[in-house]
Design an enzyme around this catalytic site. Structure first.
Site, PDB file in Angstrom:
ATOM      1  N   ARG A   1       0.284   9.834   7.023  1.00 13.34           N
ATOM      2  CA  ARG A   1      -0.176   8.793   6.091  1.00 13.34           C
ATOM      3  C   ARG A   1      -0.203   7.396   6.719  1.00 13.34           C
ATOM      4  NH1 ARG A   1      -1.477  12.572   5.096  1.00 13.34           N
ATOM      5  NH2 ARG A   1      -0.973  14.033   3.455  1.00 13.34           N
TER       6      ARG A   1
ATOM      7  N   SER B   1       0.937  10.402  -4.804  1.00 10.67           N
ATOM      8  CA  SER B   1       2.344  10.468  -4.389  1.00 10.67           C
ATOM      9  C   SER B   1       2.886   9.068  -4.159  1.00 10.67           C
ATOM     10  CB  SER B   1       2.471  11.256  -3.083  1.00 10.67           C
ATOM     11  OG  SER B   1       2.070  12.573  -3.300  1.00 10.67           O
TER      12      SER B   1
ATOM     13  N   GLU C   1       4.903   5.828  -0.042  1.00 15.74           N
ATOM     14  CA  GLU C   1       3.572   6.111   0.507  1.00 15.74           C
ATOM     15  C   GLU C   1       2.587   5.091  -0.066  1.00 15.74           C
ATOM     16  OE1 GLU C   1       2.264  10.199   0.547  1.00 15.74           O
ATOM     17  OE2 GLU C   1       0.191   9.601   0.118  1.00 15.74           O
TER      18      GLU C   1
HETATM   19  C1  LIG Z   1      -4.519  11.464  -8.461  1.00 14.57           C
HETATM   20  C2  LIG Z   1      -4.320  11.057  -7.023  1.00 14.57           C
HETATM   21  C3  LIG Z   1      -4.170  12.030  -6.053  1.00 14.57           C
HETATM   22  C4  LIG Z   1      -3.994  11.677  -4.713  1.00 14.57           C
HETATM   23  N1  LIG Z   1      -3.860  12.665  -3.780  1.00 14.57           N
HETATM   24  C5  LIG Z   1      -3.722  12.337  -2.494  1.00 14.57           C
HETATM   25  C6  LIG Z   1      -3.611  13.357  -1.481  1.00 14.57           C
HETATM   26  O1  LIG Z   1      -3.662  14.549  -1.753  1.00 14.57           O
HETATM   27  N2  LIG Z   1      -3.479  12.980  -0.214  1.00 14.57           N
HETATM   28  C7  LIG Z   1      -3.450  11.668   0.156  1.00 14.57           C
HETATM   29  O2  LIG Z   1      -3.339  11.381   1.354  1.00 14.57           O
HETATM   30  N3  LIG Z   1      -3.533  10.693  -0.762  1.00 14.57           N
HETATM   31  C8  LIG Z   1      -3.677  10.980  -2.070  1.00 14.57           C
HETATM   32  N4  LIG Z   1      -3.770   9.986  -2.996  1.00 14.57           N
HETATM   33  C9  LIG Z   1      -3.647   8.580  -2.582  1.00 14.57           C
HETATM   34  C10 LIG Z   1      -4.978   7.907  -2.217  1.00 14.57           C
HETATM   35  O3  LIG Z   1      -6.073   8.505  -2.889  1.00 14.57           O
HETATM   36  C11 LIG Z   1      -5.227   7.936  -0.704  1.00 14.57           C
HETATM   37  O4  LIG Z   1      -4.195   7.252  -0.004  1.00 14.57           O
HETATM   38  C12 LIG Z   1      -6.562   7.304  -0.337  1.00 14.57           C
HETATM   39  O5  LIG Z   1      -6.788   7.484   1.034  1.00 14.57           O
HETATM   40  C13 LIG Z   1      -6.620   5.817  -0.663  1.00 14.57           C
HETATM   41  O6  LIG Z   1      -7.970   5.423  -0.615  1.00 14.57           O
HETATM   42  P1  LIG Z   1      -8.490   4.159  -1.420  1.00 14.57           P
HETATM   43  O7  LIG Z   1      -9.909   3.948  -1.060  1.00 14.57           O
HETATM   44  O8  LIG Z   1      -8.191   4.288  -2.851  1.00 14.57           O
HETATM   45  O9  LIG Z   1      -7.596   3.027  -0.754  1.00 14.57           O
HETATM   46  P2  LIG Z   1      -6.896   1.782  -1.494  1.00 14.57           P
HETATM   47  O10 LIG Z   1      -5.848   2.270  -2.428  1.00 14.57           O
HETATM   48  O11 LIG Z   1      -7.919   0.865  -1.997  1.00 14.57           O
HETATM   49  O12 LIG Z   1      -6.167   1.128  -0.234  1.00 14.57           O
HETATM   50  C14 LIG Z   1      -5.075   1.784   0.391  1.00 14.57           C
HETATM   51  C15 LIG Z   1      -4.677   0.978   1.638  1.00 14.57           C
HETATM   52  O13 LIG Z   1      -5.742   1.038   2.583  1.00 14.57           O
HETATM   53  C16 LIG Z   1      -6.254  -0.279   2.847  1.00 14.57           C
HETATM   54  N5  LIG Z   1      -7.710  -0.163   2.959  1.00 14.57           N
HETATM   55  C17 LIG Z   1      -8.579   0.240   2.001  1.00 14.57           C
HETATM   56  N6  LIG Z   1      -9.838   0.215   2.471  1.00 14.57           N
HETATM   57  C18 LIG Z   1      -9.751  -0.207   3.754  1.00 14.57           C
HETATM   58  C19 LIG Z   1     -10.708  -0.462   4.778  1.00 14.57           C
HETATM   59  N7  LIG Z   1     -12.021  -0.265   4.584  1.00 14.57           N
HETATM   60  N8  LIG Z   1     -10.267  -0.912   5.974  1.00 14.57           N
HETATM   61  C20 LIG Z   1      -8.947  -1.123   6.212  1.00 14.57           C
HETATM   62  N9  LIG Z   1      -8.002  -0.894   5.289  1.00 14.57           N
HETATM   63  C21 LIG Z   1      -8.397  -0.447   4.078  1.00 14.57           C
HETATM   64  C22 LIG Z   1      -5.826  -1.134   1.653  1.00 14.57           C
HETATM   65  O14 LIG Z   1      -5.738  -2.499   1.970  1.00 14.57           O
HETATM   66  C23 LIG Z   1      -4.470  -0.504   1.332  1.00 14.57           C
HETATM   67  O15 LIG Z   1      -3.479  -0.981   2.211  1.00 14.57           O
HETATM   68  C24 LIG Z   1      -3.950  10.312  -4.342  1.00 14.57           C
HETATM   69  C25 LIG Z   1      -4.105   9.317  -5.326  1.00 14.57           C
HETATM   70  C26 LIG Z   1      -4.289   9.683  -6.661  1.00 14.57           C
HETATM   71  C27 LIG Z   1      -4.475   8.615  -7.691  1.00 14.57           C
END
Ligand SMILES: Cc1cc2nc3c(=O)[nH]c(=O)nc-3n(C[C@H](O)[C@H](O)[C@H](O)COP(=O)(O)OP(=O)(O)OC[C@H]3O[C@@H](n4cnc5c(N)ncnc54)[C@H](O)[C@@H]3O)c2cc1C
Length: 297
Positions: free
Chosen positions: A170, A219, A289
């Protein structure tokens, strides 16, 4: 509005004091002082050139792993949602940062390309997926990522080989202040129906074990070596614990849900309580996380 804000507003819609609760899946968090959604990569690069060095920048994907403070964010949030181009070329797929991972998984399946099935169950965007090295069901972004194109403060762009990102559980080590604009994945061939079947089965397992009907951020804690955060939190007797409008889910103890009206402080208090109890009872330090943004000091 002064100099750089006026120039940014000429490139696209610039909002002031935009509530972050609207942009993160947990539905908590105060306003971003400035909020900009670039329409394409050129507008993003131009924005990175304009913003003064002392203005903090926060890249935002789907906000599915982000906990902003109630006080809000004092700088510029760059919402990557409009960068949504996707291209399949042979066994490779290029996707811009704002492509939903679910869409990428479906496009790969359609093209008979395997390796991204887990993305059908992760609600984030490609940029957030790379930044977090998202993963599930034994797959993770690092398995198939070939390169990431990033933009730095000042507007310099670079194409980084995936190995330079030193991806781990992660996490990815992006250069300081770098934003992912696009990413390339190398995949393996398989029958589309077999790929879709794996995606279906992963989605089904998710629906049965996670509280997907309530706002959450996935998570909350990383799993410690050889154990599960959910098991430890449950064993500490914390399942169902409520602070304000936030609750440690009854369905999955490593999820915190917003039951309506939760504040970021409620969620933080639950996180601190779970860490304290698990440390006291089992001597294990739970590491978040979810990306916890600090408030104004
Ligand atoms: C119901 C649910 C289930 C989930 N299941 C999983 C799972 O199975 N596995 C898993 O790994 N995660 C899971 N997640 C967590 C999440 O979806 C992941 O971590 C996902 O990768 C985050 O993507 P996001 O676009 O929403 O990022 P955001 O939440 O918008 O950002 C997360 C981080 O990344 C940074 N960021 C975002 N975009 C960029 C970019 N373009 N460049 C640089 N940094 C950036 C942000 O500043 C922040 O620090 C889950 C979340 C939910 C709500």
């Amino acid at each position: 509005m002064s100099g750089w804000q006026r120039e940014l507003a000429a490139l696209g819609e610039l909002r002031a004091d935009e509530p972050l609760a609207r942009h993160v899946t947990l539905g908590v968090g105060g306003p971003a002082r400035w909020f900009f959604r670039p329409g394409d990569r050129a507008a993003l690069v131009a924005a990175m050139r304009l913003v003064p060095a002392d203005v903090p920048i926060l890249p935002l994907g789907r906000g599915s792993n982000l906990l902003p403070p109630d006080e809000g964010f004092p700088g510029l949030v760059l919402d990557m949602g409009e960068l949504a181009n996707l291209r399949v070329a042979g066994r490779e797929i290029e996707a811009e940062a704002g492509v939903r991972m679910g869409r990428l998984a479906r496009a790969a399946a359609e093209a008979g390309l395997a390796g991204l099935e887990f993305m059908a169950t992760v609600p984030g965007d490609v940029g957030g997926g790379v930044a977090m090295n998202a993963g599930a069901f034994g797959q993770e972004v690092a398995d198939t990522l070939q390169w990431a194109e990033v933009v730095l403060r000042g507007g310099e762009t670079r194409r980084l080989d995936a190995r330079e990102l030193d991806m781990g559980y992660r996490r990815a080590r992006l250069p300081d202040g770098a934003l992912v604009m696009a990413a390339g994945f190398a995949l393996t061939c398989d029958a589309p129906e077999a790929i879709r079947e794996r995606m279906r089965s992963m989605r089904q397992r998710r629906g049965a074990t996670q509280p997907l009907a309530q706002p959450n951020c996935g998570s909350v804690f990383k799993n410690p070596d050889g154990d599960y955060a959910a098991r430890l939190i449950e064993a500490a007797g914390l399942k169902g614990l409520c602070i304000g409008g936030a609750r440690i889910s009854e369905v999955h103890a490593n999820f915190i849900v917003n039951e309506g009206g939760a504040t970021s402080a409620d969620v933080r208090a639950l996180i601190a309580r779970a860490q304290a109890e698990v440390a006291a009872r089992f001597g294990v330090r739970l590491e978040p996380e979810v990306r916890i943004l600090e408030g104004r000091s």
